[in-house]
Design an enzyme around this catalytic site. Structure first.
Site, PDB file in Angstrom:
ATOM      1  N   GLU A 199      71.951   7.768  40.697  1.00 13.26           N
ATOM      2  CA  GLU A 199      70.532   7.848  40.332  1.00 13.26           C
ATOM      3  C   GLU A 199      69.881   9.122  40.853  1.00 13.26           C
ATOM      4  O   GLU A 199      68.947   9.656  40.238  1.00 13.26           O
ATOM      5  CB  GLU A 199      69.762   6.627  40.848  1.00 13.26           C
ATOM      6  N   PHE A 211      67.420 -10.719  45.895  1.00 16.62           N
ATOM      7  CA  PHE A 211      68.553  -9.824  45.715  1.00 16.62           C
ATOM      8  C   PHE A 211      68.091  -8.531  45.035  1.00 16.62           C
ATOM      9  O   PHE A 211      67.435  -8.566  43.995  1.00 16.62           O
ATOM     10  CB  PHE A 211      69.645 -10.503  44.866  1.00 16.62           C
ATOM     11  N   GLN A 212      68.429  -7.422  45.624  1.00  9.17           N
ATOM     12  CA  GLN A 212      68.072  -6.073  45.134  1.00  9.17           C
ATOM     13  C   GLN A 212      66.565  -5.884  44.962  1.00  9.17           C
ATOM     14  O   GLN A 212      66.113  -5.179  44.070  1.00  9.17           O
ATOM     15  CB  GLN A 212      68.820  -5.750  43.837  1.00  9.17           C
ATOM     16  N   LYS A 263      61.275  -7.622  36.146  1.00 11.50           N
ATOM     17  CA  LYS A 263      62.132  -7.885  34.990  1.00 11.50           C
ATOM     18  C   LYS A 263      61.460  -8.785  33.946  1.00 11.50           C
ATOM     19  O   LYS A 263      61.618  -8.573  32.736  1.00 11.50           O
ATOM     20  CB  LYS A 263      63.448  -8.520  35.463  1.00 11.50           C
ATOM     21  N   MET A 284      73.870  28.630  55.875  1.00 12.56           N
ATOM     22  CA  MET A 284      72.497  28.875  56.316  1.00 12.56           C
ATOM     23  C   MET A 284      72.288  28.356  57.741  1.00 12.56           C
ATOM     24  O   MET A 284      71.623  28.992  58.563  1.00 12.56           O
ATOM     25  CB  MET A 284      71.509  28.210  55.347  1.00 12.56           C
TER      26      MET A 284
HETATM   27  C1  LIG Z   1      70.173  17.062  51.902  1.00 14.94           C
HETATM   28  C2  LIG Z   1      70.123  18.138  52.926  1.00 14.94           C
HETATM   29  N1  LIG Z   1      70.739  17.964  54.108  1.00 14.94           N
HETATM   30  C3  LIG Z   1      70.715  18.951  55.036  1.00 14.94           C
HETATM   31  C4  LIG Z   1      70.059  20.125  54.796  1.00 14.94           C
HETATM   32  C5  LIG Z   1      69.992  21.222  55.860  1.00 14.94           C
HETATM   33  N2  LIG Z   1      70.642  22.447  55.377  1.00 14.94           N
HETATM   34  C6  LIG Z   1      69.957  23.479  54.859  1.00 14.94           C
HETATM   35  S1  LIG Z   1      70.940  24.710  54.334  1.00 14.94           S
HETATM   36  C7  LIG Z   1      72.313  23.899  54.829  1.00 14.94           C
HETATM   37  C8  LIG Z   1      73.667  24.504  54.647  1.00 14.94           C
HETATM   38  C9  LIG Z   1      74.055  24.620  53.233  1.00 14.94           C
HETATM   39  O1  LIG Z   1      75.427  24.902  53.176  1.00 14.94           O
HETATM   40  P1  LIG Z   1      76.115  25.271  51.819  1.00 14.94           P
HETATM   41  O2  LIG Z   1      75.713  24.362  50.747  1.00 14.94           O
HETATM   42  O3  LIG Z   1      77.578  25.404  52.059  1.00 14.94           O
HETATM   43  O4  LIG Z   1      75.481  26.669  51.443  1.00 14.94           O
HETATM   44  P2  LIG Z   1      75.528  28.084  52.183  1.00 14.94           P
HETATM   45  O5  LIG Z   1      74.361  28.127  53.105  1.00 14.94           O
HETATM   46  O6  LIG Z   1      76.832  28.185  52.901  1.00 14.94           O
HETATM   47  O7  LIG Z   1      75.410  29.056  51.058  1.00 14.94           O
HETATM   48  C10 LIG Z   1      71.989  22.675  55.419  1.00 14.94           C
HETATM   49  C11 LIG Z   1      72.969  21.736  55.990  1.00 14.94           C
HETATM   50  C12 LIG Z   1      69.401  20.233  53.546  1.00 14.94           C
HETATM   51  N3  LIG Z   1      68.689  21.315  53.221  1.00 14.94           N
HETATM   52  N4  LIG Z   1      69.470  19.251  52.625  1.00 14.94           N
END
Ligand SMILES: Cc1ncc(C[n+]2csc(CCOP(=O)(O)OP(=O)(O)O)c2C)c(N)n1
Length: 555
Positions: free
Chosen positions: A51, A113-114, A163, A469
């Site tokens: 979803e 439920f749900q 529903k 990042m």
């Molecule tokens: C759902 C979610 N969880 C955690 C984060 C924190 N976060 C921001 S950037 C990042 C790293 C992203 O890694 P990747 O997708 O490998 O991309 P890169 O930075 O290596 O290009 C994280 C963990 C986020 N933005 N979204």
């Protein structure tokens, strides 16, 4: 005519011009799905793997087409799986209508439920939401939901439907929908206030425009161009505003803020008039609000009064539709040239450029190669992280609404779902989803959706083996203690693509990358490009949090 709730839902969607929805079935929405089965020629239903993917797809569809996106989920876990997608749309002002089923009226409030109180859960992340307990209210609720979603500052609206309401029968009368009707009209702005702003522009020596997503939403990119040209004003955009101003234009300074260009951020400091148009002064732009545009008078034009004075004090707030602002402003402007100011701004451009000598794939090339081979005529959706920022920095966006990215919530896992909605809404277009390897793992289940509908989406992974990042911040601020950011490289992308029956390309050099893109474009089939990028590539320049905006790290 007498119709049941599910028939009313279908009729109301058709009334709104909806021909595509994204969703996932379950017990509480069985009646609705049965009606969709009977109406396949009127509404196309795209079945995602999860979803969350459906919510992001509806969002990507909305952002790339300008229409309201629709997603549908069952009660309980189906509804809660939409939450991240709804919050993402909310933060980026994207108009979606999310329809959820719930347990029958008689079972509400009994931990059935749900059963989940999705209206309660989504209260702070929707523009508005409803629980429709009586079928007699259904049609008008759906109509109002669409009007709210697309009016003023757009946003997500959720309709929760028990529903029994989807089976109950009542009288239904069709209605012609006028999509230009606004849910609430803004109060009129006095002419004096517009004149005052025009005078500021006429007298400014170093004016600067900071344009945001509001320009795209109000469809005023052409008006912005006209103003910038007439008054010779440099223009930067926020991440959400990318596309509001042609980045190949001589007056464009590119992205502003934490990973903005030197030119944009220097302009903020040096300008004497800042026109902030359709922006919300996000902390990713302001960094330190005390030092932001200290030497300038600030004009803030936005249709949402809640944004005025929220993150920064402004001198001239105007709560109005931007299109109207541009139209009314024009007649008081005197054309002029700011020759010295523009020469200074030009001298700041390209101060920071990346060493491109090596054969290996580096961030700038990673995006520029796509630009070159598509001539910029494609959609770029993104996940979140370094690759997202490279997508923002190193592709030249010349048209509105071509970058589909999660700016406000920063949702890893957004991109692949969003690319599905983008491709469905723009079937002839080239759609690239730019992902980090970490983000890819969050939503790779949607590769199966891409295959199922044979969508020629090009998934490009900047594979640096890390949550780049976060690693970058650990390098800069945490003494290189790489806590939980190194990804084990035990995912065989080639096998994965084989299992999903989609094309696979691998690229370690620029040449291999060029070939992969070329073939992906030529073949127009679902595919994945696994492009290797070095572990410690950075997103630069960078303003450290809380630092003044021109205090930029460049290495
Ligand atoms: C759902 C979610 N969880 C955690 C984060 C924190 N976060 C921001 S950037 C990042 C790293 C992203 O890694 P990747 O997708 O490998 O991309 P890169 O930075 O290596 O290009 C994280 C963990 C986020 N933005 N979204």
């Amino acid at each position: 005519m007498k119709l049941n709730g599910s028939q009313i839902i279908v009729e109301c969607l058709v009334e709104q011009g909806v021909d595509t929805i994204f969703g996932y079935p379950g017990g509480a929405v069985l009646n609705i799905y049965d009606e969709l089965y009977k109406n396949q020629d009127r509404i196309r239903h795209i079945l995602t793997s999860h979803e969350q993917g459906a919510a992001h797809a509806a969002d990507g569809y909305a952002r790339s087409t300008g229409k309201v996106g629709v997603c549908l989920a069952t009660s309980g876990p189906g509804a809660t799986n939409l939450v991240t997608g709804i919050a993402t749309a909310y933060m980026d002002s994207s108009p979606i209508v999310a329809i959820t089923g719930n347990v029958t009226n008689a079972l509400l409030g009994k931990d059935s439920f749900q059963e989940v109180d999705i209206a309660g859960i989504t209260m702070p992340i929707t523009k508005h939401n409803y629980i429709v307990k009586d079928v007699n209210d259904l049609a008008d609720t759906i109509r109002e939901a669409f009007e709210i979603a697309r009016s003023g500052r757009p946003g997500p609206v959720l309709i929760d439907i028990p529903k029994d309401v989807t089976a109950a029968v009542c009288e239904y009368s069709p209605k012609k929908i006028d999509k230009t009707v606004q849910f609430k009209k803004l109060p009129e702005i006095e002419e004096e206030k517009i004149k005052e702003v025009a005078e500021l522009i006429n007298n400014a020596e170093k004016p600067f425009i900071y344009a945001g997503g509001g320009i795209l939403i109000s469809k005023s990119a052409d008006d912005l161009k006209e103003l910038a040209d007439m008054e010779d004003i440099p223009v930067a955009t926020s991440l959400m505003g990318i596309g509001a101003f042609d980045q190949s234009d001589r007056l464009s300074t590119g992205l502003i803020g934490m990973h903005g260009t030197v030119a944009s951020n220097r302009c903020v400091v040096d300008c004497d008039l800042l026109l902030a148009l359709g922006v919300r002064f996000s902390d990713r732009v302001l960094s330190n609000h005390k030092h932001f545009a200290e030497n300038a008078k600030i004009v803030h034009v936005d249709c949402d009064i809640a944004e005025i004075g929220k993150n920064i004090k402004v001198d001239y707030p105007l709560v109005m539709d931007l299109k109207e602002f541009f139209t009314r402003l024009k007649k008081y402007l005197k054309p002029k040239k700011n020759t010295m100011w523009i020469a200074l701004v030009d001298s700041w451009k390209d101060v920071f450029s990346e060493n491109q000598v090596s054969a290996s794939l580096r961030p700038r090339y990673f995006m520029e190669a796509i630009y070159k081979q598509t001539k910029g005529d494609c959609f770029i959706s993104t996940e979140v992280g370094q690759a997202q920022m490279w997508a923002a920095q190193y592709f030249t966006y010349t048209k509105p609404n071509r970058l589909i990215t999660s700016g406000g919530l920063g949702t890893m896992g957004f991109g692949l779902g969003a690319s599905i909605g983008t491709q469905i809404g723009n079937p002839e277009a080239y759609v690239f989803n730019i992902a980090g390897d970490g983000s890819f793992r969050m939503n790779m289940n949607e590769l199966l959706t891409i295959k199922r509908y044979n969508l020629p989406i090009i998934e490009v992974i900047a594979n640096n083996g890390t949550l780049g990042m976060v690693r970058q911040w650990q390098t800069a601020f945490y003494g290189k203690r790489y806590s939980q950011t190194t990804l084990d490289n035990n995912l065989n992308y080639e096998y994965l693509c084989k299992a999903c029956d989609i094309d696979y390309y691998e690229a370690k050099t620029k040449e291999e990358y060029d070939n992969a893109i070329k073939n992906a474009i030529k073949n127009r089939k679902p595919c994945l490009i696994n492009a290797y990028v070095a572990l410690d590539e950075k997103v630069l320049p960078m303003v450290a949090p809380g630092k003044p905006i021109d205090d930029m790290l460049t290495k």
